[in-house]
Scaffold this active site. Structure first.
Site, PDB file in Angstrom:
ATOM      1  N   CYS A  21      21.097  -9.355   3.550  1.00  0.00           N
ATOM      2  CA  CYS A  21      20.608 -11.108   2.851  1.00  0.00           C
ATOM      3  C   CYS A  21      20.371 -11.956   4.284  1.00  0.00           C
ATOM      4  O   CYS A  21      21.087 -12.506   5.393  1.00  0.00           O
ATOM      5  CB  CYS A  21      22.002 -11.178   2.372  1.00  0.00           C
ATOM      6  SG  CYS A  21      21.670 -13.763   2.564  1.00  0.00           S
TER       7      CYS A  21
ATOM      8  N   CYS B 188      22.044 -15.642   4.792  1.00  0.00           N
ATOM      9  CA  CYS B 188      22.953 -15.335   5.368  1.00  0.00           C
ATOM     10  C   CYS B 188      23.093 -15.481   7.315  1.00  0.00           C
ATOM     11  O   CYS B 188      23.980 -15.962   7.345  1.00  0.00           O
ATOM     12  CB  CYS B 188      23.831 -14.125   4.698  1.00  0.00           C
ATOM     13  SG  CYS B 188      23.823 -14.264   3.105  1.00  0.00           S
TER      14      CYS B 188
END
Length: 115
Positions: A38, A41
């Site tokens: 991600c 993230c």
């Protein structure tokens, strides 16, 4: 099993340690649900590390890899990453989805903690 410290990152919790380290923790805990794949993230990780350092003593921040700990992500209905959930007294009191600038995250945290 205890928290795993990732080099240069926040302390991580797991499905096995979540209850003890988040739900039974004295004081507010912000949990970052993330995954290796991600990109947002990874963008928010340094922001969270700065906030953890600046708010040490008043706010605890932990990370949990949603891919490696699916039970906790499922239990808290995490559908998108990153998801940040603020727990206080063992209960979720606020939730944010997606990376956000530090100033906005701090304002959101302060508002949620004052409520």
């Amino acid at each position: 099993m205890t928290s795993t410290h990732l080099p240069g990152e926040l302390l991580a919790v797991t499905d096995e340690t979540f209850e003890a380290e988040v739900l039974r923790h004295d004081g507010p805990v912000l949990v970052d649900f993330w995954a290796q794949w991600c990109p947002p993230c990874h963008m928010i990780a340094p922001v969270l590390a700065q906030i953890a350092e600046e708010r040490a003593g008043s706010l605890t921040i932990r990370k949990i890899n949603s891919d490696e700990n699916p039970r906790t992500a499922r239990d808290h209905q995490v559908m998108s990453l990153p998801t940040l959930i603020l727990f206080d007294g063992g209960r979720p009191v606020a939730q944010w989805v997606g990376a956000r600038p530090k100033a906005r995250l701090l304002a959101d945290l302060d508002a949620a903690l004052e409520a």
